[in-house]
Write a protein that holds these residues in place. Structure first.
Motif, mmCIF file in Angstrom:
data_model
loop_
_atom_site.group_PDB
_atom_site.id
_atom_site.type_symbol
_atom_site.label_atom_id
_atom_site.label_comp_id
_atom_site.label_asym_id
_atom_site.label_seq_id
_atom_site.Cartn_x
_atom_site.Cartn_y
_atom_site.Cartn_z
ATOM 1 N N VAL A 1 -22.229 11.462 17.028
ATOM 2 C CA VAL A 1 -23.248 11.459 15.988
ATOM 3 C C VAL A 1 -22.690 12.108 14.726
ATOM 4 O O VAL A 1 -22.129 13.202 14.779
ATOM 5 C CB VAL A 1 -24.507 12.231 16.442
ATOM 6 C CG1 VAL A 1 -25.600 12.144 15.378
ATOM 7 C CG2 VAL A 1 -25.006 11.711 17.783
ATOM 8 N N SER A 2 -22.857 11.422 13.610
ATOM 9 C CA SER A 2 -22.413 11.971 12.319
ATOM 10 C C SER A 2 -23.387 11.507 11.239
ATOM 11 O O SER A 2 -23.850 10.366 11.271
ATOM 12 C CB SER A 2 -20.995 11.496 11.992
ATOM 13 O OG SER A 2 -20.577 11.982 10.729
ATOM 14 N N TRP A 3 -23.698 12.378 10.289
ATOM 15 C CA TRP A 3 -24.625 11.979 9.229
ATOM 16 C C TRP A 3 -24.073 10.780 8.464
ATOM 17 O O TRP A 3 -24.761 9.808 8.244
ATOM 18 C CB TRP A 3 -24.899 13.148 8.297
ATOM 19 C CG TRP A 3 -25.965 12.830 7.289
ATOM 20 C CD1 TRP A 3 -25.803 12.463 5.992
ATOM 21 C CD2 TRP A 3 -27.371 12.799 7.539
ATOM 22 N NE1 TRP A 3 -27.015 12.216 5.400
ATOM 23 C CE2 TRP A 3 -27.997 12.415 6.336
ATOM 24 C CE3 TRP A 3 -28.167 13.063 8.665
ATOM 25 C CZ2 TRP A 3 -29.388 12.287 6.220
ATOM 26 C CZ3 TRP A 3 -29.543 12.935 8.551
ATOM 27 C CH2 TRP A 3 -30.137 12.552 7.339
ATOM 28 N N THR A 4 -22.809 10.859 8.075
ATOM 29 C CA THR A 4 -22.159 9.737 7.405
ATOM 30 C C THR A 4 -20.665 9.780 7.684
ATOM 31 O O THR A 4 -20.089 10.852 7.868
ATOM 32 C CB THR A 4 -22.395 9.758 5.882
ATOM 33 O OG1 THR A 4 -21.710 8.652 5.269
ATOM 34 C CG2 THR A 4 -21.911 11.054 5.262
ATOM 35 N N THR A 5 -20.058 8.606 7.730
ATOM 36 C CA THR A 5 -18.593 8.527 7.890
ATOM 37 C C THR A 5 -18.015 7.661 6.777
ATOM 38 O O THR A 5 -17.022 6.965 6.972
ATOM 39 C CB THR A 5 -18.215 7.962 9.273
ATOM 40 O OG1 THR A 5 -18.834 6.677 9.440
ATOM 41 C CG2 THR A 5 -18.631 8.890 10.391
ATOM 42 N N GLU A 6 -18.641 7.705 5.607
ATOM 43 C CA GLU A 6 -18.132 6.920 4.480
ATOM 44 C C GLU A 6 -16.764 7.420 4.023
ATOM 45 O O GLU A 6 -15.938 6.639 3.557
ATOM 46 C CB GLU A 6 -19.133 6.968 3.326
ATOM 47 C CG GLU A 6 -20.422 6.197 3.614
ATOM 48 C CD GLU A 6 -21.400 6.260 2.462
ATOM 49 O OE1 GLU A 6 -21.236 7.149 1.588
ATOM 50 O OE2 GLU A 6 -22.322 5.434 2.432
ATOM 51 N N ASN A 7 -16.527 8.719 4.184
ATOM 52 C CA ASN A 7 -15.207 9.277 3.890
ATOM 53 C C ASN A 7 -14.249 8.897 5.021
ATOM 54 O O ASN A 7 -14.535 9.161 6.195
ATOM 55 C CB ASN A 7 -15.310 10.806 3.766
ATOM 56 C CG ASN A 7 -13.990 11.450 3.377
ATOM 57 O OD1 ASN A 7 -12.975 11.209 4.009
ATOM 58 N ND2 ASN A 7 -14.024 12.279 2.351
#
Length: 409
Positions: free
Chosen positions: A354-360
């Motif tokens: 689970v991760s809030w965002t992985t855009e990076n």
């Protein structure tokens, strides 16, 4: 909730339907105000609609002061017994039955009657400990009720037309799923927060202080604040004791362990141990604790939760997983952590990160690393708030977490 605003709680209602008329006690447990009583009331209404006569149903709420005028457990037993129809199945609902002294004998006395279909609820795990557990071994099925999930709140509120997936999720991570909260919020936000605060205070006073006979309430409250502020972090009684000591609070690890167990018994927090994936065994050190509903933290600590959204997303995913699966553990593979190792009801395993965002790209690589380190072929998922058409990385499916929580994936 108001009668006009009831949510069916389909999963739990189906469990009761499947167990109806089976000679086994249906035990409904869960934190206060999560919907246990309402669930039984809805099931009783369904029985009436199916043709069961009102005389076949007895519903006693042991938090109702009028019940105490009946007397002790034997008087309650006699009160129920004289109203049983001898030639019919009788449906007896005992709500918060642990409030009656020696309630175990009441439950056992009713259970042995062949024409009684018995349902009981309780807000503390002690309901199924001690004498009752001994008396009823193999004769009950426990169903642990949780607050509303995101999909159920959609049913209740209907999706606001201009609310994005991210905004919908963010609101849920702050407001949670205590049903009556949403009715109170229609009056005012202040009223809703006061309601939640009163529920939390009742849990602490009735389900923890009274049952554990806690005298050092000041230190206990320190532990509550610490745990509420540490959701998603590895902790142990020793680590909590050591951390509090640095802030001037002296409390030994044995007392911390008792307090943590008391919060778990009240279904306020849920303890999740670590699991060594390669060695296939539970680890004895460090666990995580998840809070049954984030609204309790909101009113207790009175802080904005936006900075802690990644941890609260993990908290929400944990409770969604235990609704769907048999076992949920924290995974460890080498030096890497897998957020959740899940076993379904058929015994199959899957893994969730689970991760809030992985855009990076660096964040994406970091979150995929634990799943890539697992060499078996079980399904692997990465849940984030990103909207990027569910790509697959080396067999790992990336899903939008709001879609997943709503059952769209």
């Amino acid at each position: 909730m108001n009668k006009n605003n009831l949510i069916e709680r389909k999963q739990y209602m189906q469990i009761l339907r499947d167990l109806k008329d089976q000679h086994i006690i249906k035990v409904i447990t869960g934190v206060r105000r999560c919907g246990k009583s309402t669930l039984l009331e809805m099931f009783a209404d369904e029985l009436l609609q199916s043709g069961i006569k009102p005389e076949q149903i007895q519903f006693l709420n042991f938090e109702d002061p009028d019940i105490y005028t009946i007397g002790d457990w034997k008087a309650v037993y006699d009160h129920i017994k004289v109203q049983l129809l001898p030639d019919k199945m009788n449906y007896v609902f005992l709500d918060e039955v642990q409030n009656i002294d020696v309630f175990q004998r009441l439950v056992d006395g009713l259970f042995i009657k062949k024409n009684v279909d018995l349902y009981i609820t309780g807000s503390n795990a002690h309901l199924l400990s001690g004498e009752l557990a001994t008396l009823l071994t193999g004769r009950y099925i426990e169903t642990n009720i949780l607050p509303l999930q995101l999909a159920e709140i959609y049913d209740f509120k209907s999706k606001p037309p201009n609310l994005s997936k991210l905004e919908t999720l963010a609101a849920y991570l702050q407001e949670g799923g205590i049903p009556e909260y949403y009715n109170q919020k229609q009056i005012s936000q202040k009223q809703a927060d006061k309601f939640v605060e009163s529920v939390l205070n009742t849990i602490i006073e009735k389900d923890i202080f009274q049952r554990l006979v806690i005298k050092d309430k000041h230190n206990f409250n320190k532990i509550i604040d610490f745990v509420f502020d540490s959701v998603g972090s590895f902790v142990s009684p020793r680590s909590i004791s050591d951390t509090l000591r640095t802030h001037g609070t002296i409390i030994d690890k044995e007392a911390v362990a008792r307090y943590l167990d008391a919060m778990c018994d009240a279904f306020l927090i849920y303890k999740v141990p670590r699991y060594e994936i390669k060695g296939k065994g539970l680890l004895q050190t460090l666990n995580k604790y998840y809070l049954v509903d984030p609204c309790f933290r909101k009113v207790r600590l009175k802080r904005e939760m936006s900075k802690d959204r990644p941890h609260w997303l993990e908290n929400a995913v944990y409770f969604e997983l235990i609704r769907r699966y048999r076992d949920v553990l924290i995974g460890k593979t080498g030096n890497l952590e897998v957020d959740f190792v899940v076993t379904d009801h058929e015994g199959y395993t899957s893994y969730y990160q689970v991760s809030w965002t992985t855009e990076n790209p660096e964040t994406l690589e970091r979150e995929l690393a634990p799943l890539n380190a697992i060499k078996d072929s079980n399904p692997k998922y990465l849940l984030t708030t990103d909207i990027d058409f569910n790509p697959v990385y080396n067999g790992i499916r990336k899903l939008n977490v709001t879609d997943w929580m709503l059952g769209n994936k």
